[in-house]
Design a protein around this motif. Structure first.
Motif, PDB file in Angstrom:
ATOM      1  N   PHE A   1       0.714  -1.105   0.067  1.00 51.16           N
ATOM      2  CA  PHE A   1      -0.111  -0.117   0.147  1.00 51.16           C
ATOM      3  C   PHE A   1       0.946   1.651  -0.044  1.00 51.16           C
ATOM      4  CE2 PHE A   1      -2.664  -2.986   1.997  1.00 51.16           C
ATOM      5  CZ  PHE A   1      -3.446  -3.329   1.095  1.00 51.16           C
ATOM      6  N   ILE A   2       2.125   1.021   0.107  1.00 51.05           N
ATOM      7  CA  ILE A   2       2.954   2.270   0.231  1.00 51.05           C
ATOM      8  C   ILE A   2       3.646   2.707  -1.269  1.00 51.05           C
ATOM      9  CG2 ILE A   2       5.111   3.220   1.029  1.00 51.05           C
ATOM     10  CD1 ILE A   2       5.086   1.283   2.980  1.00 51.05           C
ATOM     11  N   LYS A   3       3.052   3.995  -1.597  1.00 49.66           N
ATOM     12  CA  LYS A   3       3.379   4.603  -2.988  1.00 49.66           C
ATOM     13  C   LYS A   3       4.724   5.275  -2.553  1.00 49.66           C
ATOM     14  CE  LYS A   3      -0.006   5.787  -5.483  1.00 49.66           C
ATOM     15  NZ  LYS A   3      -1.018   6.465  -6.261  1.00 49.66           N
TER      16      LYS A   3
ATOM     17  N   GLY B   1     -15.103   2.515   5.641  1.00 51.04           N
ATOM     18  CA  GLY B   1     -14.172   3.629   5.784  1.00 51.04           C
ATOM     19  C   GLY B   1     -12.942   3.683   5.964  1.00 51.04           C
ATOM     20  N   VAL B   2     -12.263   4.472   6.289  1.00 55.75           N
ATOM     21  CA  VAL B   2     -10.734   4.589   6.665  1.00 55.75           C
ATOM     22  C   VAL B   2     -10.481   5.632   7.322  1.00 55.75           C
ATOM     23  CG1 VAL B   2     -10.015   5.758   4.599  1.00 55.75           C
ATOM     24  CG2 VAL B   2      -8.343   3.962   5.701  1.00 55.75           C
ATOM     25  N   LEU B   3      -9.677   5.349   8.708  1.00 57.46           N
ATOM     26  CA  LEU B   3      -9.041   6.480   9.499  1.00 57.46           C
ATOM     27  C   LEU B   3      -7.372   6.332   9.355  1.00 57.46           C
ATOM     28  CD1 LEU B   3     -10.431   4.921  12.546  1.00 57.46           C
ATOM     29  CD2 LEU B   3     -11.247   6.998  11.820  1.00 57.46           C
ATOM     30  N   VAL B   4      -6.991   7.673   9.118  1.00 62.13           N
ATOM     31  CA  VAL B   4      -5.704   7.916   8.750  1.00 62.13           C
ATOM     32  C   VAL B   4      -5.313   8.938   9.915  1.00 62.13           C
ATOM     33  CG1 VAL B   4      -4.088   8.940   7.310  1.00 62.13           C
ATOM     34  CG2 VAL B   4      -5.940   7.450   6.341  1.00 62.13           C
ATOM     35  N   TYR B   5      -4.038   8.635  10.354  1.00 64.43           N
ATOM     36  CA  TYR B   5      -3.327   9.393  11.519  1.00 64.43           C
ATOM     37  C   TYR B   5      -1.877   9.587  11.094  1.00 64.43           C
ATOM     38  CZ  TYR B   5      -0.888  10.665  15.710  1.00 64.43           C
ATOM     39  OH  TYR B   5      -0.201  11.525  16.696  1.00 64.43           O
TER      40      TYR B   5
ATOM     41  N   VAL C   1      -5.565  14.073  11.697  1.00 69.30           N
ATOM     42  CA  VAL C   1      -6.288  12.552  11.610  1.00 69.30           C
ATOM     43  C   VAL C   1      -7.529  12.701  10.764  1.00 69.30           C
ATOM     44  CG1 VAL C   1      -7.660  13.486  13.696  1.00 69.30           C
ATOM     45  CG2 VAL C   1      -7.311  11.172  13.158  1.00 69.30           C
ATOM     46  N   GLY C   2      -7.770  11.999  10.040  1.00 72.11           N
ATOM     47  CA  GLY C   2      -9.054  12.257   9.120  1.00 72.11           C
ATOM     48  C   GLY C   2      -9.758  10.560   8.950  1.00 72.11           C
ATOM     49  N   ALA C   3     -10.997  10.910   8.454  1.00 73.43           N
ATOM     50  CA  ALA C   3     -11.814   9.833   8.027  1.00 73.43           C
ATOM     51  C   ALA C   3     -12.580   9.983   6.967  1.00 73.43           C
ATOM     52  CB  ALA C   3     -12.599   9.312   9.232  1.00 73.43           C
ATOM     53  N   ARG C   4     -12.703   9.105   6.021  1.00 74.23           N
ATOM     54  CA  ARG C   4     -13.607   8.935   4.939  1.00 74.23           C
ATOM     55  C   ARG C   4     -14.218   7.703   4.696  1.00 74.23           C
ATOM     56  NH1 ARG C   4     -15.550  11.472   1.924  1.00 74.23           N
ATOM     57  NH2 ARG C   4     -14.644  11.066  -0.057  1.00 74.23           N
ATOM     58  N   THR C   5     -15.601   7.834   4.771  1.00 76.64           N
ATOM     59  CA  THR C   5     -16.503   6.963   4.663  1.00 76.64           C
ATOM     60  C   THR C   5     -17.182   6.561   3.239  1.00 76.64           C
ATOM     61  OG1 THR C   5     -18.385   7.976   5.664  1.00 76.64           O
ATOM     62  CG2 THR C   5     -16.787   6.944   7.127  1.00 76.64           C
ATOM     63  N   HIS C   6     -17.733   5.536   3.238  1.00 78.11           N
ATOM     64  CA  HIS C   6     -18.535   5.238   1.781  1.00 78.11           C
ATOM     65  C   HIS C   6     -19.353   3.947   2.109  1.00 78.11           C
ATOM     66  CE1 HIS C   6     -19.820   4.475  -2.126  1.00 78.11           C
ATOM     67  NE2 HIS C   6     -19.443   3.298  -1.849  1.00 78.11           N
ATOM     68  N   LEU C   7     -20.589   4.093   2.270  1.00 81.82           N
ATOM     69  CA  LEU C   7     -21.549   2.822   2.767  1.00 81.82           C
ATOM     70  C   LEU C   7     -22.019   2.441   1.549  1.00 81.82           C
ATOM     71  CD1 LEU C   7     -22.747   1.026   4.971  1.00 81.82           C
ATOM     72  CD2 LEU C   7     -24.502   2.738   5.337  1.00 81.82           C
TER      73      LEU C   7
ATOM     74  N   THR D   1      -5.666   9.201   2.491  1.00 84.03           N
ATOM     75  CA  THR D   1      -7.116   8.832   2.990  1.00 84.03           C
ATOM     76  C   THR D   1      -8.143   8.397   1.893  1.00 84.03           C
ATOM     77  OG1 THR D   1      -6.656  10.139   5.050  1.00 84.03           O
ATOM     78  CG2 THR D   1      -9.066   9.673   4.692  1.00 84.03           C
ATOM     79  N   GLU D   2      -8.001   9.456   1.065  1.00 81.24           N
ATOM     80  CA  GLU D   2      -8.788   9.303  -0.302  1.00 81.24           C
ATOM     81  C   GLU D   2      -8.441   8.018  -1.161  1.00 81.24           C
ATOM     82  OE1 GLU D   2     -12.235  10.112  -2.076  1.00 81.24           O
ATOM     83  OE2 GLU D   2     -11.605  11.113  -0.345  1.00 81.24           O
ATOM     84  N   ARG D   3      -7.059   7.884  -1.292  1.00 83.49           N
ATOM     85  CA  ARG D   3      -6.559   6.797  -1.970  1.00 83.49           C
ATOM     86  C   ARG D   3      -6.818   5.546  -1.087  1.00 83.49           C
ATOM     87  NH1 ARG D   3      -2.494   3.213  -2.445  1.00 83.49           N
ATOM     88  NH2 ARG D   3      -1.691   3.695  -0.545  1.00 83.49           N
ATOM     89  N   LEU D   4      -6.759   5.429  -0.175  1.00 85.79           N
ATOM     90  CA  LEU D   4      -7.048   4.132   0.674  1.00 85.79           C
ATOM     91  C   LEU D   4      -8.590   3.869   0.782  1.00 85.79           C
ATOM     92  CD1 LEU D   4      -4.766   4.571   3.810  1.00 85.79           C
ATOM     93  CD2 LEU D   4      -4.563   2.778   2.122  1.00 85.79           C
ATOM     94  N   LEU D   5      -9.415   4.748   0.792  1.00 81.37           N
ATOM     95  CA  LEU D   5     -10.827   4.698   0.420  1.00 81.37           C
ATOM     96  C   LEU D   5     -11.200   3.978  -0.672  1.00 81.37           C
ATOM     97  CD1 LEU D   5     -13.605   5.499   2.099  1.00 81.37           C
ATOM     98  CD2 LEU D   5     -14.030   7.203   0.544  1.00 81.37           C
ATOM     99  N   ASP D   6     -10.502   4.509  -2.020  1.00 82.99           N
ATOM    100  CA  ASP D   6     -10.730   3.933  -3.311  1.00 82.99           C
ATOM    101  C   ASP D   6     -10.150   2.409  -3.329  1.00 82.99           C
ATOM    102  OD1 ASP D   6     -11.845   6.193  -4.257  1.00 82.99           O
ATOM    103  OD2 ASP D   6      -9.983   7.136  -5.232  1.00 82.99           O
TER     104      ASP D   6
END
Length: 141
Positions: free
Chosen positions: A6-8, A38-42, A49-55, A129-134
């Motif tokens: 997952f590391i770019k 969703g994903v949490l990133v710190y 710290v951020g979260a993005r969700t998609h249900l 955060t967005e990349r991991l959500l995708d």
């Protein structure tokens, strides 16, 4: 699967260590079935710290046709609010980014649960955060 997948690679500039965890929806805790929502990133170095969700409602209802979709959405919004800080964070409003992340990743047996914490390197925690959500939450089209 190792976190190194997952590391770019960096494109010039400094990269910082970050931690992330998936948010999982477990509609019937006794069954243990879940979907990623969703994903949490710190990132300590950036005090981020951020979260993005998609249900994916259809996937949730496939696991449990009686799932409380509105309740799950509210719980996911609450996680995003804690990450955002300020008034939306409620009692966690005065906490720093690290404390808010640690509180959110604490194990729990509710419908919305954090997964294990993983690490990586990034120059852009919000973009990560967005990349991991995708990559890990949204279903490919």
């Amino acid at each position: 699967m190792s976190d190194r997948h997952f590391i770019k690679p960096a494109r010039g500039g400094e990269r910082d260590v970050f931690e992330y965890a998936l948010l999982r929806v477990v509609p019937r805790v006794e069954r243990g079935e879940c979907i990623n929502a969703g994903v949490l990133v710190y990132c300590r170095a950036k005090a981020f710290v951020g979260a993005r969700t998609h249900l994916d409602e259809a996937r949730l209802l496939a696991l449990d046709p009686t799932a409380d979709v509105a309740g799950v959405r509210a719980a996911l919004r609450a996680v995003e609010g804690v990450c955002a800080g300020g008034e939306a964070a409620g009692q966690a409003a005065g906490d720093d980014a690290g404390r808010r992340f640690r509180w959110l990743i604490a194990p729990r047996s509710t419908v919305v649960q954090p997964g294990p914490v993983h690490t990586g390197l990034t120059a852009d925690p919000a973009g990560e955060t967005e990349r991991l959500l995708d990559l890990l939450v949204r279903c490919p089209t």
